[in-house]
Scaffold this motif. Structure first.
Motif, PDB file in Angstrom:
ATOM      1  N   ILE A   1     -16.406 -27.846   9.727  1.00 10.01           N
ATOM      2  CA  ILE A   1     -17.336 -27.617  10.843  1.00 10.01           C
ATOM      3  C   ILE A   1     -18.798 -27.554  10.393  1.00 10.01           C
ATOM      4  O   ILE A   1     -19.692 -27.728  11.213  1.00 10.01           O
ATOM      5  CB  ILE A   1     -16.975 -26.338  11.641  1.00 10.01           C
ATOM      6  CG1 ILE A   1     -17.266 -25.076  10.828  1.00 10.01           C
ATOM      7  CG2 ILE A   1     -15.523 -26.384  12.094  1.00 10.01           C
ATOM      8  CD1 ILE A   1     -17.089 -23.795  11.644  1.00 10.01           C
ATOM      9  N   GLU A   2     -19.028 -27.297   9.108  1.00  8.85           N
ATOM     10  CA  GLU A   2     -20.414 -27.242   8.629  1.00  8.85           C
ATOM     11  C   GLU A   2     -21.174 -28.539   8.894  1.00  8.85           C
ATOM     12  O   GLU A   2     -22.316 -28.507   9.376  1.00  8.85           O
ATOM     13  CB  GLU A   2     -20.444 -26.905   7.135  1.00  8.85           C
ATOM     14  CG  GLU A   2     -21.857 -26.694   6.597  1.00  8.85           C
ATOM     15  CD  GLU A   2     -21.859 -26.278   5.138  1.00  8.85           C
ATOM     16  OE1 GLU A   2     -22.486 -25.257   4.808  1.00  8.85           O
ATOM     17  OE2 GLU A   2     -21.213 -26.979   4.331  1.00  8.85           O
ATOM     18  N   PRO A   3     -20.588 -29.723   8.606  1.00  7.37           N
ATOM     19  CA  PRO A   3     -21.308 -30.971   8.889  1.00  7.37           C
ATOM     20  C   PRO A   3     -21.586 -31.182  10.376  1.00  7.37           C
ATOM     21  O   PRO A   3     -22.493 -31.934  10.739  1.00  7.37           O
ATOM     22  CB  PRO A   3     -20.353 -32.054   8.354  1.00  7.37           C
ATOM     23  CG  PRO A   3     -19.477 -31.361   7.368  1.00  7.37           C
ATOM     24  CD  PRO A   3     -19.296 -29.981   7.932  1.00  7.37           C
ATOM     25  N   ILE A   4     -20.817 -30.520  11.244  1.00  5.41           N
ATOM     26  CA  ILE A   4     -20.999 -30.668  12.682  1.00  5.41           C
ATOM     27  C   ILE A   4     -22.220 -29.886  13.160  1.00  5.41           C
ATOM     28  O   ILE A   4     -23.011 -30.357  13.982  1.00  5.41           O
ATOM     29  CB  ILE A   4     -19.737 -30.197  13.440  1.00  5.41           C
ATOM     30  CG1 ILE A   4     -18.546 -31.105  13.099  1.00  5.41           C
ATOM     31  CG2 ILE A   4     -19.976 -30.179  14.949  1.00  5.41           C
ATOM     32  CD1 ILE A   4     -17.227 -30.618  13.667  1.00  5.41           C
ATOM     33  N   PHE A   5     -22.395 -28.670  12.621  1.00  9.38           N
ATOM     34  CA  PHE A   5     -23.465 -27.792  13.075  1.00  9.38           C
ATOM     35  C   PHE A   5     -24.747 -27.900  12.254  1.00  9.38           C
ATOM     36  O   PHE A   5     -25.829 -27.618  12.766  1.00  9.38           O
ATOM     37  CB  PHE A   5     -22.982 -26.340  13.090  1.00  9.38           C
ATOM     38  CG  PHE A   5     -21.983 -26.046  14.170  1.00  9.38           C
ATOM     39  CD1 PHE A   5     -22.401 -25.802  15.470  1.00  9.38           C
ATOM     40  CD2 PHE A   5     -20.622 -26.040  13.905  1.00  9.38           C
ATOM     41  CE1 PHE A   5     -21.486 -25.538  16.481  1.00  9.38           C
ATOM     42  CE2 PHE A   5     -19.696 -25.780  14.901  1.00  9.38           C
ATOM     43  CZ  PHE A   5     -20.131 -25.533  16.193  1.00  9.38           C
ATOM     44  N   GLU A   6     -24.634 -28.277  11.007  1.00 11.05           N
ATOM     45  CA  GLU A   6     -25.798 -28.321  10.130  1.00 11.05           C
ATOM     46  C   GLU A   6     -26.960 -29.137  10.700  1.00 11.05           C
ATOM     47  O   GLU A   6     -28.115 -28.699  10.640  1.00 11.05           O
ATOM     48  CB  GLU A   6     -25.390 -28.871   8.756  1.00 11.05           C
ATOM     49  CG  GLU A   6     -26.514 -29.004   7.755  1.00 11.05           C
ATOM     50  CD  GLU A   6     -27.156 -27.673   7.376  1.00 11.05           C
ATOM     51  OE1 GLU A   6     -28.349 -27.684   7.020  1.00 11.05           O
ATOM     52  OE2 GLU A   6     -26.466 -26.636   7.446  1.00 11.05           O
ATOM     53  N   PRO A   7     -26.724 -30.332  11.277  1.00  9.76           N
ATOM     54  CA  PRO A   7     -27.841 -31.144  11.772  1.00  9.76           C
ATOM     55  C   PRO A   7     -28.641 -30.505  12.903  1.00  9.76           C
ATOM     56  O   PRO A   7     -29.785 -30.911  13.144  1.00  9.76           O
ATOM     57  CB  PRO A   7     -27.156 -32.431  12.256  1.00  9.76           C
ATOM     58  CG  PRO A   7     -25.878 -32.495  11.504  1.00  9.76           C
ATOM     59  CD  PRO A   7     -25.447 -31.062  11.375  1.00  9.76           C
TER      60      PRO A   7
ATOM     61  N   ASN B   1     -34.640 -22.285   9.050  1.00  5.80           N
ATOM     62  CA  ASN B   1     -33.542 -21.350   8.821  1.00  5.80           C
ATOM     63  C   ASN B   1     -32.950 -21.569   7.434  1.00  5.80           C
ATOM     64  O   ASN B   1     -32.500 -22.663   7.121  1.00  5.80           O
ATOM     65  CB  ASN B   1     -32.471 -21.557   9.909  1.00  5.80           C
ATOM     66  CG  ASN B   1     -31.386 -20.502   9.845  1.00  5.80           C
ATOM     67  OD1 ASN B   1     -30.792 -20.275   8.799  1.00  5.80           O
ATOM     68  ND2 ASN B   1     -31.109 -19.875  10.970  1.00  5.80           N
ATOM     69  N   PHE B   2     -32.947 -20.522   6.613  1.00  2.00           N
ATOM     70  CA  PHE B   2     -32.456 -20.645   5.246  1.00  2.00           C
ATOM     71  C   PHE B   2     -31.236 -19.766   4.958  1.00  2.00           C
ATOM     72  O   PHE B   2     -30.703 -19.792   3.856  1.00  2.00           O
ATOM     73  CB  PHE B   2     -33.579 -20.290   4.255  1.00  2.00           C
ATOM     74  CG  PHE B   2     -34.660 -21.330   4.180  1.00  2.00           C
ATOM     75  CD1 PHE B   2     -34.635 -22.321   3.218  1.00  2.00           C
ATOM     76  CD2 PHE B   2     -35.709 -21.326   5.090  1.00  2.00           C
ATOM     77  CE1 PHE B   2     -35.617 -23.288   3.156  1.00  2.00           C
ATOM     78  CE2 PHE B   2     -36.707 -22.285   5.044  1.00  2.00           C
ATOM     79  CZ  PHE B   2     -36.665 -23.273   4.067  1.00  2.00           C
TER      80      PHE B   2
ATOM     81  N   LYS C   1     -35.656 -18.971  -2.568  1.00  2.00           N
ATOM     82  CA  LYS C   1     -36.739 -19.731  -3.185  1.00  2.00           C
ATOM     83  C   LYS C   1     -37.252 -20.815  -2.241  1.00  2.00           C
ATOM     84  O   LYS C   1     -38.457 -21.038  -2.118  1.00  2.00           O
ATOM     85  CB  LYS C   1     -36.247 -20.373  -4.480  1.00  2.00           C
ATOM     86  CG  LYS C   1     -37.330 -21.092  -5.262  1.00  2.00           C
ATOM     87  CD  LYS C   1     -36.781 -21.653  -6.574  1.00  2.00           C
ATOM     88  CE  LYS C   1     -37.871 -22.385  -7.350  1.00  2.00           C
ATOM     89  NZ  LYS C   1     -37.347 -22.934  -8.629  1.00  2.00           N
ATOM     90  N   GLY C   2     -36.325 -21.464  -1.533  1.00  2.00           N
ATOM     91  CA  GLY C   2     -36.717 -22.480  -0.562  1.00  2.00           C
ATOM     92  C   GLY C   2     -37.471 -21.879   0.612  1.00  2.00           C
ATOM     93  O   GLY C   2     -38.411 -22.485   1.133  1.00  2.00           O
ATOM     94  N   ALA C   3     -37.064 -20.670   1.000  1.00  2.00           N
ATOM     95  CA  ALA C   3     -37.746 -19.983   2.103  1.00  2.00           C
ATOM     96  C   ALA C   3     -39.190 -19.652   1.714  1.00  2.00           C
ATOM     97  O   ALA C   3     -40.111 -19.795   2.525  1.00  2.00           O
ATOM     98  CB  ALA C   3     -36.985 -18.708   2.473  1.00  2.00           C
TER      99      ALA C   3
ATOM    100  N   ASP D   1     -41.013 -11.351   9.873  1.00  2.00           N
ATOM    101  CA  ASP D   1     -39.742 -11.118   9.191  1.00  2.00           C
ATOM    102  C   ASP D   1     -38.884 -10.256  10.109  1.00  2.00           C
ATOM    103  O   ASP D   1     -39.215  -9.093  10.360  1.00  2.00           O
ATOM    104  CB  ASP D   1     -39.988 -10.418   7.857  1.00  2.00           C
ATOM    105  CG  ASP D   1     -38.692 -10.159   7.095  1.00  2.00           C
ATOM    106  OD1 ASP D   1     -37.679 -10.782   7.448  1.00  2.00           O
ATOM    107  OD2 ASP D   1     -38.701  -9.331   6.158  1.00  2.00           O
ATOM    108  N   ALA D   2     -37.814 -10.830  10.622  1.00  2.00           N
ATOM    109  CA  ALA D   2     -36.966 -10.102  11.575  1.00  2.00           C
ATOM    110  C   ALA D   2     -35.517 -10.082  11.089  1.00  2.00           C
ATOM    111  O   ALA D   2     -35.079 -10.982  10.381  1.00  2.00           O
ATOM    112  CB  ALA D   2     -37.045 -10.757  12.950  1.00  2.00           C
ATOM    113  N   ASP D   3     -34.812  -9.061  11.467  1.00  2.00           N
ATOM    114  CA  ASP D   3     -33.411  -8.937  11.076  1.00  2.00           C
ATOM    115  C   ASP D   3     -32.630  -8.340  12.239  1.00  2.00           C
ATOM    116  O   ASP D   3     -33.105  -7.431  12.913  1.00  2.00           O
ATOM    117  CB  ASP D   3     -33.288  -8.039   9.842  1.00  2.00           C
ATOM    118  CG  ASP D   3     -31.863  -7.996   9.308  1.00  2.00           C
ATOM    119  OD1 ASP D   3     -31.114  -8.954   9.553  1.00  2.00           O
ATOM    120  OD2 ASP D   3     -31.508  -7.006   8.654  1.00  2.00           O
TER     121      ASP D   3
END
Length: 212
Positions: A129-135, A141-142, A151-153, A170-172
């Motif tokens: 399901i990851e390939p379905i939702f990732e795009p 979002n990191f 590091k990418g964030a 910065d929210a949580d």
């Protein structure tokens, strides 16, 4: 004396859709109707097991370790394959531990530890399901995404600062995984996945509960 208009009063401008359903399916892409057979395929279960073995980690409420699962991996994967194929798979409750929060003495966060068997199943679902939702996830979002890290964030933040943007929020969400509305979550998942058996499988994992 000059007065400066506060940026707090500025109306945010965004070309992104505002409805959650549109976020999950912004292009109106078709739903995936036949997916469960791709999840319980032995090749996919083997890949899932390799990932779980690589990550290691403690065992769940059944006491089985990664090493012990690996001693009978072929048999365990065949059993999981048959249970998923016959729709008899039933996830066990997760083992719950309270982990101290770094830098916050006296405060803890709950950690749910599934059994190794269930972890392999969850990874097998993720593989498909990851390939379905990732795009359709936002580029900013990191969290919990393959190939992305803190590091990418940070690189993204510096890029925005250099572009002239002044505010960083910065929210949580407090206890998100423990308080998320399962019914609403499944409605959103159904925006892209129409395979009833897969939806039922995901829902059974969400409702498995915990054992302290």
């Amino acid at each position: 004396m000059t007065t400066r208009k506060s940026s707090f009063s500025e109306k945010p401008i965004s070309g992104h859709p505002r409805r959650l359903a549109d976020w999950l399916n912004p292009t109106g892409a078709r739903k995936f109707h036949s997916l469960v057979d791709k999840i319980y395929k032995l090749e996919n279960l083997a890949l899932a097991w390799e990932k779980v073995k690589e990550n290691q980690g403690a065992g769940g409420i059944d006491g089985q370790s990664v090493k012990e699962f690996g001693e009978n991996a072929a048999e365990n994967l065949r059993r999981l394959h048959e249970e998923l194929k016959r729709d008899t798979y039933c996830p066990k409750p997760v083992r719950r531990l309270m982990i101290p929060k770094a830098g916050q003495p006296g405060k803890y966060r709950p950690l749910g530890i599934p059994t190794i068997y269930d972890r392999v199943c969850q990874q097998a679902i993720l593989n498909r399901i990851e390939p379905i939702f990732e795009p359709v996830f936002d580029e900013a979002n990191f969290g919990y995404r393959k190939g992305r890290s803190g590091k990418g964030a940070l690189s993204k933040i510096w890029k925005e600062i250099k572009a002239g943007h002044e505010w960083i929020v910065d929210a949580d969400l407090k206890d998100f995984f423990g308080s998320v509305d399962h019914k609403k979550l499944m409605v959103l998942v159904n925006q892209r996945i129409a395979d009833g058996r897969v939806l039922k499988l995901i829902e059974s994992i969400l409702k498995a509960g915990c054992y302290e």
